[in-house]
Structures are given as structure tokens and as C-alpha cells.
Design an enzyme around this catalytic site. Sequence first.
Site, PDB file in Angstrom:
ATOM      1  N   ASP A  15      -1.244  14.549   8.728  1.00 25.71           N
ATOM      2  CA  ASP A  15      -1.468  15.406   7.560  1.00 25.71           C
ATOM      3  C   ASP A  15      -2.737  15.047   6.791  1.00 25.71           C
ATOM      4  OD1 ASP A  15      -0.419  12.880   6.501  1.00 25.71           O
ATOM      5  OD2 ASP A  15      -0.308  13.943   4.587  1.00 25.71           O
ATOM      6  N   ASP A  52      -4.556   3.240  13.497  1.00 21.78           N
ATOM      7  CA  ASP A  52      -5.844   3.281  12.795  1.00 21.78           C
ATOM      8  C   ASP A  52      -6.261   1.839  12.498  1.00 21.78           C
ATOM      9  OD1 ASP A  52      -8.052   4.054  11.333  1.00 21.78           O
ATOM     10  OD2 ASP A  52      -6.926   4.692   9.581  1.00 21.78           O
ATOM     11  N   LYS A 106      -7.316   5.173  17.355  1.00 19.85           N
ATOM     12  CA  LYS A 106      -8.698   5.318  16.899  1.00 19.85           C
ATOM     13  C   LYS A 106      -9.550   4.198  17.465  1.00 19.85           C
ATOM     14  CE  LYS A 106      -8.444   7.945  12.677  1.00 19.85           C
ATOM     15  NZ  LYS A 106      -8.582   7.972  11.222  1.00 19.85           N
ATOM     16  N   GLY A 145       4.660  11.090   9.933  1.00 20.01           N
ATOM     17  CA  GLY A 145       3.637  11.361  10.937  1.00 20.01           C
ATOM     18  C   GLY A 145       4.120  11.478  12.369  1.00 20.01           C
ATOM     19  N   PHE A 180     -11.379  11.306  10.754  1.00 21.44           N
ATOM     20  CA  PHE A 180     -10.122  11.754  10.176  1.00 21.44           C
ATOM     21  C   PHE A 180      -9.647  13.034  10.869  1.00 21.44           C
ATOM     22  CE2 PHE A 180      -7.411  13.878   7.069  1.00 21.44           C
ATOM     23  CZ  PHE A 180      -6.510  12.852   6.825  1.00 21.44           C
TER      24      PHE A 180
HETATM   25  P1  IMP Z   1      -2.904   2.188   9.897  1.00 28.28           P
HETATM   26  O1  IMP Z   1      -1.847   1.405   9.196  1.00 28.28           O
HETATM   27  O2  IMP Z   1      -4.238   2.055   9.254  1.00 28.28           O
HETATM   28  O3  IMP Z   1      -2.941   1.965  11.403  1.00 28.28           O
HETATM   29  O4  IMP Z   1      -2.593   3.686   9.642  1.00 28.28           O
HETATM   30  C1  IMP Z   1      -1.574   4.316  10.214  1.00 28.28           C
HETATM   31  C2  IMP Z   1      -1.154   5.480   9.352  1.00 28.28           C
HETATM   32  O5  IMP Z   1      -2.240   6.074   8.639  1.00 28.28           O
HETATM   33  C3  IMP Z   1      -0.632   6.542  10.276  1.00 28.28           C
HETATM   34  O6  IMP Z   1       0.739   6.433  10.389  1.00 28.28           O
HETATM   35  C4  IMP Z   1      -1.048   7.815   9.593  1.00 28.28           C
HETATM   36  O7  IMP Z   1      -0.014   8.231   8.729  1.00 28.28           O
HETATM   37  C5  IMP Z   1      -2.234   7.475   8.747  1.00 28.28           C
HETATM   38  N1  IMP Z   1      -3.505   7.904   9.379  1.00 28.28           N
HETATM   39  C6  IMP Z   1      -4.416   7.123   9.984  1.00 28.28           C
HETATM   40  N2  IMP Z   1      -5.466   7.830  10.437  1.00 28.28           N
HETATM   41  C7  IMP Z   1      -5.193   9.115  10.115  1.00 28.28           C
HETATM   42  C8  IMP Z   1      -5.910  10.356  10.326  1.00 28.28           C
HETATM   43  O8  IMP Z   1      -7.004  10.429  10.937  1.00 28.28           O
HETATM   44  N3  IMP Z   1      -5.303  11.463   9.849  1.00 28.28           N
HETATM   45  C9  IMP Z   1      -4.112  11.440   9.193  1.00 28.28           C
HETATM   46  N4  IMP Z   1      -3.417  10.319   8.977  1.00 28.28           N
HETATM   47  C10 IMP Z   1      -3.966   9.164   9.431  1.00 28.28           C
HETATM   48 MG    MG Z   2       1.979   7.873   9.054  1.00 25.73          MG
END
Ligand code: IMP
Ligand code: MG
Length: 191
Positions: A171, A115, A143, A56, A164
Site C-alpha cells: 500500500d 526491504d 528489494k 501487506g 517504492f
Molecule cells: P522492512 O522492515 O524495512 O523490511 O519493511 C518491510 C515492510 O515495509 C513491509 O512489510 C511493507 O509493509 C513495507 N514496505 C517496504 N517497502 C515497501 C514498498 O515499496 N511499498 C510498500 N510497502 C513497503
Molecule cells: Mg507490511
Amino acid sequence: MDFAGWLLLADLMHEDVERVLITEEVIEKRLGVIAKKIQRDFASEEQLQVVGILKGALVFMADLLRRVPLRLEIECLNVASYHGGIESTGRVDFLDQKLPEVKGRCVLLIDDILDTGQTLEAVSRRLIKMGAREVKTCVLLTKDKPRATEVEADYSAFKIEAEFVVGYGLDYGGRYRNLPYVGVLKPNVIK
Ligand code: IMP
Ligand code: MG
């Protein structure tokens, strides 16, 4: 058929996008601001180790770091938390056999988006456990929602609604990372 004609017929990924949230021009301007902050904050750091989270962070870190003229070293690590869907699974898997050497170093950890916060939390914790002196975090997007863990990024380029998004590294099912902007997909594209 010539190239232009072929392009008109091709099914381009842009057609799957319902709306553009952050344009290429806006991203570019904001990267300049973040890069200056990073340059200023780490100016005295002799061994700044950058660690990008694949895949990402790929596009974001490439564009950002070319604007930071410090003598930094770049490593990447591969982590998965989404496993192809549109919701974080809450499980963070380290996919590499060998993680970057960070002992005694100050690390700037880069990801595409904050996220639930579980990825940044898990990776930061791991880097500290591996002996990193300090870990600062940097994301393209944050977010606007409650986090599963108490983590906020030290540098964040944009705050977005809890929806999203794809593009500029992010992706859906492995696609759309090469969109030059951040956007929202049409509902019929998401299965
Ligand atoms: P977290 O661990 O929930 O903070 O998520 C982080 C990972 O989830 C990021 O590195 C992204 O790869 C993926 N991610 C979170 N939100 C999105 C989104 O809206 N679109 C695409 N990938 C996301
Ligand atoms: Mg990621």
C-alpha cells in the site's frame, strides 16, 4: 447511467500508476513455482504453522497458499513499520494483544516485501522466543539493497530495484493493496 457508463467516469486507482513492474500473469506463474518448493520442503512436517504479516501479506498469502495442498494452519499477525509513508521507520510495532501459538512448531513466516529486513528479523526473533522450533521466511518481493540487519528470505518470488512499489498487497497510505499487479505510482500521487 448504466454500470459501464459509471465505470468510465469513475476515478480508478489504475490511473495513479506510472508503470507496471510485475504483471498478474507473471505473478501467477511464479507462485506456482514457489508453492511447489514449499510443498516439497515441508512435505514431512506434521504441524506446519503459517504466519502471515498483515496487512501487506494478505493478497500474496491467499494466492500462494491455495496452491500448497499440505495440512497447514494459518495465523496472521499485525505489525506496522511504515506508518503511512514511503520509508521504513525502523521501528517494528506488534499491534496484536495475543500472538499465535507456535511452541514446538515449524513456522513459515510470510510477508509482502523484504526491504530493510527489520520486520522479518523482529518477527522471526519473536516467534523463536515464543518457542517456535524453526522459522522459514517467504516474501513476494526482495528489494535489491543493503539490509539494516543480516536477513534474507528463504523463499522470494521476485527481486526488484530499491524503489517504492504498490499493489498485490502493498500500500501507499492504506491504498492500492487491491491492484492485481505490482507497480510504481506517478510522482504527483506521492505526497
Ligand atoms: P522492512 O522492515 O524495512 O523490511 O519493511 C518491510 C515492510 O515495509 C513491509 O512489510 C511493507 O509493509 C513495507 N514496505 C517496504 N517497502 C515497501 C514498498 O515499496 N511499498 C510498500 N510497502 C513497503
Ligand atoms: Mg507490511
